[in-house]
Design a protein around this motif. Structure first.
Motif, PDB file in Angstrom:
ATOM      1  N   PRO A 148       4.810 -25.623  15.979  1.00 44.69           N
ATOM      2  CA  PRO A 148       5.256 -26.113  14.670  1.00 44.69           C
ATOM      3  C   PRO A 148       4.151 -26.070  13.621  1.00 44.69           C
ATOM      4  CG  PRO A 148       4.756 -27.955  16.087  1.00 44.69           C
ATOM      5  CD  PRO A 148       4.516 -26.719  16.916  1.00 44.69           C
ATOM      6  N   GLY A 149       2.947 -25.737  14.058  1.00 41.07           N
ATOM      7  CA  GLY A 149       1.776 -25.626  13.193  1.00 41.07           C
ATOM      8  C   GLY A 149       0.728 -24.842  13.946  1.00 41.07           C
ATOM      9  N   ALA A 150      -0.470 -24.768  13.414  1.00 41.34           N
ATOM     10  CA  ALA A 150      -1.478 -23.948  14.084  1.00 41.34           C
ATOM     11  C   ALA A 150      -2.874 -24.486  13.825  1.00 41.34           C
ATOM     12  CB  ALA A 150      -1.377 -22.499  13.612  1.00 41.34           C
ATOM     13  N   THR A 151      -3.482 -25.088  14.841  1.00 35.07           N
ATOM     14  CA  THR A 151      -4.880 -25.508  14.763  1.00 35.07           C
ATOM     15  C   THR A 151      -5.773 -24.337  15.164  1.00 35.07           C
ATOM     16  OG1 THR A 151      -4.940 -26.224  17.073  1.00 35.07           O
ATOM     17  CG2 THR A 151      -4.212 -27.846  15.424  1.00 35.07           C
ATOM     18  N   PRO A 152      -7.040 -24.349  14.774  1.00 33.82           N
ATOM     19  CA  PRO A 152      -7.940 -23.267  15.191  1.00 33.82           C
ATOM     20  C   PRO A 152      -7.974 -23.092  16.707  1.00 33.82           C
ATOM     21  CG  PRO A 152      -8.951 -24.528  13.431  1.00 33.82           C
ATOM     22  CD  PRO A 152      -7.704 -25.264  13.812  1.00 33.82           C
ATOM     23  N   GLY A 153      -7.969 -24.203  17.453  1.00 30.41           N
ATOM     24  CA  GLY A 153      -8.011 -24.110  18.908  1.00 30.41           C
ATOM     25  C   GLY A 153      -6.757 -23.486  19.480  1.00 30.41           C
ATOM     26  N   LEU A 154      -5.608 -23.850  18.942  1.00 30.89           N
ATOM     27  CA  LEU A 154      -4.353 -23.297  19.442  1.00 30.89           C
ATOM     28  C   LEU A 154      -4.237 -21.818  19.102  1.00 30.89           C
ATOM     29  CD1 LEU A 154      -1.819 -24.190  20.973  1.00 30.89           C
ATOM     30  CD2 LEU A 154      -0.761 -24.720  18.771  1.00 30.89           C
ATOM     31  N   LEU A 155      -4.659 -21.442  17.915  1.00 32.91           N
ATOM     32  CA  LEU A 155      -4.644 -20.027  17.536  1.00 32.91           C
ATOM     33  C   LEU A 155      -5.548 -19.208  18.458  1.00 32.91           C
ATOM     34  CD1 LEU A 155      -4.800 -20.325  13.641  1.00 32.91           C
ATOM     35  CD2 LEU A 155      -2.910 -19.362  14.958  1.00 32.91           C
ATOM     36  N   ALA A 156      -6.724 -19.729  18.749  1.00 32.61           N
ATOM     37  CA  ALA A 156      -7.657 -19.010  19.606  1.00 32.61           C
ATOM     38  C   ALA A 156      -7.110 -18.879  21.020  1.00 32.61           C
ATOM     39  CB  ALA A 156      -9.006 -19.724  19.622  1.00 32.61           C
ATOM     40  N   GLU A 157      -6.547 -19.960  21.559  1.00 32.94           N
ATOM     41  CA  GLU A 157      -6.005 -19.906  22.920  1.00 32.94           C
ATOM     42  C   GLU A 157      -4.780 -19.006  22.983  1.00 32.94           C
ATOM     43  OE1 GLU A 157      -6.582 -20.714  26.874  1.00 32.94           O
ATOM     44  OE2 GLU A 157      -7.826 -21.217  25.141  1.00 32.94           O
ATOM     45  N   GLY A 158      -4.014 -18.965  21.897  1.00 33.33           N
ATOM     46  CA  GLY A 158      -2.859 -18.080  21.858  1.00 33.33           C
ATOM     47  C   GLY A 158      -3.231 -16.620  21.978  1.00 33.33           C
ATOM     48  N   LYS A 159      -4.433 -16.267  21.571  1.00 33.90           N
ATOM     49  CA  LYS A 159      -4.913 -14.895  21.728  1.00 33.90           C
ATOM     50  C   LYS A 159      -5.469 -14.630  23.121  1.00 33.90           C
ATOM     51  CE  LYS A 159      -3.998 -12.711  17.972  1.00 33.90           C
ATOM     52  NZ  LYS A 159      -3.110 -11.532  18.028  1.00 33.90           N
ATOM     53  N   ARG A 160      -5.924 -15.684  23.783  1.00 40.80           N
ATOM     54  CA  ARG A 160      -6.518 -15.510  25.114  1.00 40.80           C
ATOM     55  C   ARG A 160      -5.470 -15.472  26.219  1.00 40.80           C
ATOM     56  NH1 ARG A 160     -10.984 -18.793  22.991  1.00 40.80           N
ATOM     57  NH2 ARG A 160      -9.825 -20.702  23.454  1.00 40.80           N
TER      58      ARG A 160
END
Length: 208
Positions: free
Chosen positions: A91-103
């Motif tokens: 529902p949103g995007a924190t820097p940590g979630l964005l980074a983990e989403g790429k990993r």
């Protein structure tokens, strides 16, 4: 089979049902009803205690792609990967979630509501976003304004989408699909009225 976000959004056209399912026993007949109505990409929100079990059950239904919405923590991405979910949506995007989403080896669609949030995602290589809450964040007017400086970005708007306005969003070049909860009314789910849900799904496809 592993899907990309682009593949999932394309197959979700016109509408990705947004589902909050309490009872695991409803999972299979609900997925079947939506599939039979023509909608095959299903977002199960992590808002109920049994959401993960619902996703696992729906994954046994042939012909559907099943993922999770309301993903807010990185560890949820790994749990979804473990149970075989096809995608995750936040529902949103924190820097940590964005980074983990790429990993993580799982299709991840982060949500944005502003240009600045979108640019943070673009810096990490994201080109597809959920636009949420769509109506409150500016609706079709906002998405039109995004398309000028960001012509290659594609969206799945969710939030305030209904049978009355979803075609307005789909008419935009930068909208691949929309997310909507109107396809599964709470009373229809409570009463296990699968024919009604199938009819709503079929009507959405027919209108497009």
């Amino acid at each position: 089979m592993k899907y990309t976000v682009e593949q999932i959004m394309s197959q979700a056209f016109p509408v990705m049902p947004v589902l909050a399912v309490e009872r695991v026993e409803d999972a299979i007949p609900l997925a079947q009803a939506l599939r039979d109505g023509g909608l095959t990409v299903l977002e199960v929100t992590l808002r109920t205690a049994n959401a993960m079990a619902v996703i696992e059950a729906m994954k046994t239904v042939a012909g559907v792609i099943v993922g999770a919405g309301t993903v807010t923590r990185a560890e949820q991405l790994h749990e979804l990967l473990r149970i075989g979910a096809d995608f995750a949506i936040s529902p949103g995007a924190t820097p940590g979630l964005l980074a983990e989403g790429k990993r993580v080896n799982l299709a991840f669609l982060p949500a944005i509501a502003t240009v600045s949030e979108m640019m943070q995602g673009l810096e990490l290589g994201y080109q597809h976003f959920k636009f949420f809450p769509a109506a409150a964040a500016g609706g079709t007017a906002a998405l039109k304004s995004f398309s000028g400086p960001f012509p290659n970005v594609q969206f799945c708007p969710t939030g305030g989408i209904s049978v009355r306005n979803f075609k307005d969003y789909l008419a935009l070049d930068n909208v691949t699909c929309v997310g909507g909860s109107w396809l599964v009314p709470a009373d229809a789910l409570a009463e296990q009225d699968w024919p009604r849900i199938e009819a709503l799904a079929r009507a959405a496809c027919f209108l497009v």
